[in-house]
Structure formats: C-alpha cells, structure tokens
Enzyme design. Structure first.
Site, PDB file in Angstrom:
ATOM      1  CB  THR A 100      24.098 -19.879 161.291  1.00 25.87           C
ATOM      2  OG1 THR A 100      23.642 -19.838 162.641  1.00 25.87           O
ATOM      3  CG2 THR A 100      24.058 -18.484 160.693  1.00 25.87           C
TER       4      THR A 100
ATOM      5  CB  SER B  61      26.209 -32.355 147.535  1.00 25.55           C
ATOM      6  OG  SER B  61      24.966 -32.783 147.050  1.00 25.55           O
TER       7      SER B  61
ATOM      8  CD  GLU C  25      32.376 -31.417 124.473  1.00 26.77           C
ATOM      9  OE1 GLU C  25      32.763 -31.187 123.309  1.00 26.77           O
ATOM     10  OE2 GLU C  25      31.810 -32.478 124.807  1.00 26.77           O
TER      11      GLU C  25
ATOM     12  CG  HIS D 109      33.928 -35.024 123.560  1.00 26.40           C
ATOM     13  ND1 HIS D 109      32.565 -34.884 123.669  1.00 26.40           N
ATOM     14  CD2 HIS D 109      34.164 -36.349 123.434  1.00 26.40           C
ATOM     15  CE1 HIS D 109      32.005 -36.089 123.629  1.00 26.40           C
ATOM     16  NE2 HIS D 109      32.956 -36.987 123.482  1.00 26.40           N
TER      17      HIS D 109
ATOM     18  CB  CYS E 148      31.555 -37.273 120.323  1.00 26.09           C
ATOM     19  SG  CYS E 148      32.383 -38.859 120.492  1.00 26.09           S
TER      20      CYS E 148
HETATM   21  N1  GLN Z   1      28.643 -43.607 121.455  1.00 25.44           N
HETATM   22  C1  GLN Z   1      29.565 -43.072 120.512  1.00 25.44           C
HETATM   23  C2  GLN Z   1      30.876 -43.833 120.494  1.00 25.44           C
HETATM   24  O1  GLN Z   1      31.181 -44.534 121.393  1.00 25.44           O
HETATM   25  C3  GLN Z   1      29.784 -41.596 120.738  1.00 25.44           C
HETATM   26  C4  GLN Z   1      30.498 -41.313 122.003  1.00 25.44           C
HETATM   27  C5  GLN Z   1      30.390 -39.862 122.445  1.00 25.44           C
HETATM   28  O2  GLN Z   1      29.535 -39.123 121.989  1.00 25.44           O
HETATM   29  N2  GLN Z   1      31.232 -39.464 123.368  1.00 25.44           N
HETATM   30  O3  GLN Z   1      31.629 -43.739 119.560  1.00 25.44           O
END
Ligand code: GLN
Length: 536
Positions: free
Chosen positions: A190, A14, A511, A509, A383
């Site tokens: 191979t 994998s 990202e 988030h 977060c």
């Molecule tokens: N543990 C935190 C919460 O639940 C932050 C979560 C996170 O960083 N995704 O709010």
C-alpha cells in the site's frame, strides 16, 4: 438542484482503469435517476489527440459534433449511453491556445498572464461549461495522468479552487490507485498509494474515496490500513480487483455499495431504484461457453491494441448478441507484404480492416481485402478498410493495376479514392477532416439495408479521402454495390459486393456507435456471416 462534482484522480501509475471506473460510477448514478455528465481533462499540450500517433495515444474517439477525443470518452458513452459533445474533453493545449489568443487580443489589459489565476480560470471556465451545456445534476470529471505529474498540477489546483467556489459539500474526490504485488512473497503493498495520497494532500486535496485497484483480491484489513494512513473513512476504501469482463466493473462497484456511498457523501438520495439486471445478464452471457469464430484484424498499429479500442468493443458487443466468442488474431499489415502472418488470415472466419492513415502497410491491407474477396471470407472494412477494398476491386476486377488512393500515390492515373473537394485547400492538419455525424441513405435490397432495417442512419466520420465518383459506373458494372450514400447521392458511404456472403465496408466508423446492449448492425452482419462460414 446544485450541481455536484465527482473528481477522479489517478495514483501510482496510469492505465489502472480510472476512465472505466468513472464511466461505471456514472452508470450507477444515472441508474439512480440523476442526470449525469462526464468530462476528461488531458494534461498534454497537443490541442487534441487528432494529430497524435495511435502509438502515442491509442484510439482517437470521435463524437457526434466531430470532436476528436480521448478513448476514455468511448468508455463513458458505452457505459452511460449518453451522447457526449465537445465540452466533454479538453487539453492543456486548448487551455493555453485560448489564453494566449485572449492575451493577443488585449483582453487582459496589460496584466502579466500567469498559471494562477489565468490558466486556472480558463480551466474552471471549461469545467463549468459542462453543467451549463448539459444541465447535469452530477458531473464526473476525470483528470488524465497521475498525481505527481508536473503537467497535471494546474488541473488539480483548479479543482481545489473549484471546490471552494461550489462548496465542499458539493464535491467528492475519488482517487483511483494501484496496489502492486511483490512477486516473491505475493504480498500486496500500500506504500505507493500512501505516497500518492500524500502528494495529493500537499496540493490541498484530500481524497474522499479511494478505489484500490489490484490484480489480486484485496483483504478488508488492507483497506483499513489504507483508510488509516490516508485519512479516509473506513467504508470509503473500495477494493477493486481487475475484472475479467470489462462490463462487470459497474456490478462490482454496485455490489460494494459504491452507488449509495457516493450519494450519501453528496447528501443526495436516489430518485429511482437502480436496475442492474440488464448488465448482470450481459456479463452472464459473456461468461457462457460459446462456439468460437476466428477473426483476423489487419491493422498497422496492432502492437498497441488500445489503438483499436472501439473496434474491439464493437466486436464484443456483436459477439454477445450472436452468441459466439470472437477470437481476434492481430495481423500486422506490413507482415502480409513480407509473406508473414498469412496463417492467421487463412484460418480466419472473418477479416476486418480498420481505419488508418499514411502509406505504411497499405499494400498488406489491400492484399487482405483481396484474399477476402477471392475466397469469399466475410469482410468488414472501416474507413480505410473501405478504401483498400475499393482499391483491390479496381486492381483485380477493373484491370486498373495502378489504382490507388491519392493519399498513398499522388501521381496514380487511377485515383479511385481521392481527396475530397473541400479538403483540397486545407493546410492545417488539426481538426480539419470530415468529422462527426453525417446522414447516410441506405439503398433498398442491399446487405447493409437488411442489417440496419431502416432507410437512413447517422454515423460518425473521420476522413479526408473518399470514393472517386468517376469510377462508380465501372465498379457497379463489375458487381460493387453502393449500398449507402449521402442524401444528395454525392458521397459513397457504404460499399458491398454482390457476389459474396458479406463483404461490406463503410467510409464512416460504425464502431463508435456500438453499445454493449445495442450492437452495431454492420458488426452484427459480419459475425453472422462468420458464424455461417465457421459452421457454428
Ligand atoms: N486515411 C484515410 C482518409 O483520410 C482513412 C481515414 C480513416 O481510416 N479514419 O480518408
């Protein structure tokens, strides 16, 4: 047009880049004017990866609709730039949970429930949902794991059945395999590929295309050998040497003629001429020598960098646009608590604290936020990174020494981060966080608003805890700016410091929405500030 299927299976080992290959091929087909959709089938019995440790699984990638999915979906979205939904990922756990629920309801009228046909029918139903929901002309479907695993057999059997139902001419099996090199002689082998193709054929599937992954250059003669032993057309063994730049993969496949090969094999002709120029430019930009900025990424899962896949990619995207190279120093937050790892922090032009759960390493993260605040080092919190920034602020500037999140200290007198109201009655841990896309209104005149350049945005969330509004006024008095709020003003979505070059953090988030050619504004802001700090 009849929906066409591209099935991706993995051979030998994998982690050889099956997901990236599928994503890149999706891009080549999208570029040829087809409506594509992607789906990943995960053989584990967990219902979703949401409750799995990042050490086990890597990052949990979150979609608009709040689905917690495999990190390969991040690759799909970044390459193909389609917004995916819940149907794009399912697990054995979901298939069994649904089948057993049906059985309990009496749906099967007393019959014996078996892998074939009940489990395979449920798998096929979920696969067909993708074309129904998206109207895709071509569905790219990746089976997680490696051929030969006991767990993935029902998936492969379902694909075999599906091929007969939708017609062989509408399906292609792409086998992504690994060619190991013997160190002593430098010889590429191979044989493992031959064995994995034999295993695939024993369950009735013959691959149409073999992507032969290797770390070394793969000679044409070797591809011919694979073609002969594996009963695949000579032009259908595609050598894929590990690319030094991830976003080069679609270009390598394009230059090897894979886009056209797939269309020919499916009996299709391109609706438009692919324009890969933006991707070529992107890869050129990545390769250009650039000044380096040093970033300390303070996490608790740093031993497995896959746990921060989207963060790392978002940094790359913003780096390209900022014309810098980002050198990531991975700092274990637990180390900071033991006076280790501080050299990386002290040398950094920027500090990033990503998401996380549970109390291990929290104090180290709070210390990292403190360092960024006191030393005016550009900081981005994601977060949990926003929550630790708030905790440090309360402890350092509001003199609330025991300030904490009730996630880490249930009995704190000062829960500046607290469980969200609607989370209090939650007892099931799976899929019950605040998940997915929510709107965020940006406050004029803030750094966040300046970076976004719009009044309102939608961002993806995954959290249970939030900023405690009881402390808002006090925080504001001491220089914290609440630069992003939910439209009703009740939830804090972005915080930043007034008196700091760039200390910004979001409850969501960012990202997950960064794309190679559309870097995320908050990451852009971080690297812009880092560049200034580094004097580059
Ligand atoms: N543990 C935190 C919460 O639940 C932050 C979560 C996170 O960083 N995704 O709010």
């Amino acid at each position: 047009m009849t929906t066409k299927y591209l099935f991706f299976t993995g051979g030998v080992v994998s982690s050889v880049g099956k997901g990236v290959t599928a994503a890149a091929m999706g891009l080549l087909l999208k570029e040829r004017g087809f409506k594509v959709a992607v789906q990943k089938l995960d053989p584990y019995i967990n219902v979703d990866p949401g409750t799995m440790s990042p050490y086990q699984h890597g990052e949990v990638y979150v979609l608009d609709d709040g689905a917690e999915t495999d990190l390969d979906l991040g690759h799909y979205e970044r390459f193909i730039d389609n917004r995916l939904s819940r149907v794009s990922n399912f697990t054995t756990g979901q298939v069994y949970a649904e089948t057993i629920a049906n059985e309990r309801r009496g749906d099967y009228l007393g019959r014996t429930i078996q892998v074939i046909p009940h489990i395979t029918n449920e798998i096929k139903r979920r696969i067909r949902l993708v074309e129904k929901e998206t109207g895709a002309e071509i569905v790219l479907l990746e089976v997680g794991g490696t051929v030969g695993d006991i767990e993935s057999q029902p998936f492969l059997e379902s694909l075999r059945q599906l091929r007969n139902e939708v017609g062989r001419e509408n399906c292609l099996f792409v086998h992504v395999t690994w060619l190991p090199t013997i160190g002593a002689t430098g010889e590429i082998k191979t044989k493992p590929t031959q064995h994995s193709v034999a295993a695939l054929r024993s369950i009735g599937i013959s691959p149409n295309i073999i992507i032969a992954r290797a770390d070394q250059h793969v000679e044409k003669s070797l591809c011919e050998k694979i073609a002969l032993f594996c009963d695949v057309d000579r032009d259908s063994v595609i050598p894929m040497t590990t690319a030094s730049v991830l976003y080069e993969v679609p270009l390598l496949l394009e230059d090897l003629g894979v886009g056209e090969l797939v269309l020919t094999k499916l009996g299709l002709t391109a609706k438009s001429k692919p324009n890969m120029q933006p991707w070529r430019k992107l890869v050129e930009d990545v390769r250009k020598p650039k000044p380096t900025v040093k970033l300390a990424l303070v996490g608790k899962y740093v031993e497995l960098q896959d746990a921060y896949m989207s963060v790392r990619e978002a940094l790359k995207h913003a780096a390209i646009a900022n014309e810098v190279e980002v050198e990531i120093g991975w700092v274990h937050s637990v180390d900071l608590e033991k006076d280790k790892g501080w050299d990386v922090i002290k040398n950094a032009d920027a500090i990033l604290v990503p998401g996380g759960f549970g109390s291990r390493g929290i104090e180290g993260k709070i210390l990292a936020a403190r360092y960024a605040r006191e030393n005016k080092v550009p900081y981005l919190g994601l977060c949990l990174g926003m929550q630790v920034m708030s905790i440090d602020f309360a402890r350092g500037l509001l003199n609330l020494e025991d300030a904490n999140s009730s996630e880490f200290d249930r009995s704190t007198e000062n829960p500046v981060i607290d469980l969200m109201l609607d989370q209090r009655s939650v007892t099931d841990m799976g899929g019950t966080m605040r998940l997915g896309l929510y709107p965020c209104v940006l406050q004029e005149g803030t750094k966040a608003a300046a970076m976004y350049g719009v009044a309102q945005v939608d961002e993806r969330h995954r959290h249970r805890f939030e900023f405690n509004n009881a402390y808002r006024a006090e925080f504001e008095k001491h220089g914290m700016v609440f630069s992003g709020l939910s439209p009703d003003g009740n939830l804090v979505e972005i915080v930043e410091l007034k008196d700091h070059p760039y200390m910004v953090a979001s409850q969501f988030h960012p990202e997950f929405l960064s794309r190679p050619m559309k870097p995320h504004p908050l990451f852009m802001g971080l690297l812009k500030a880092a560049k200034v700090k580094a004097g580059k």
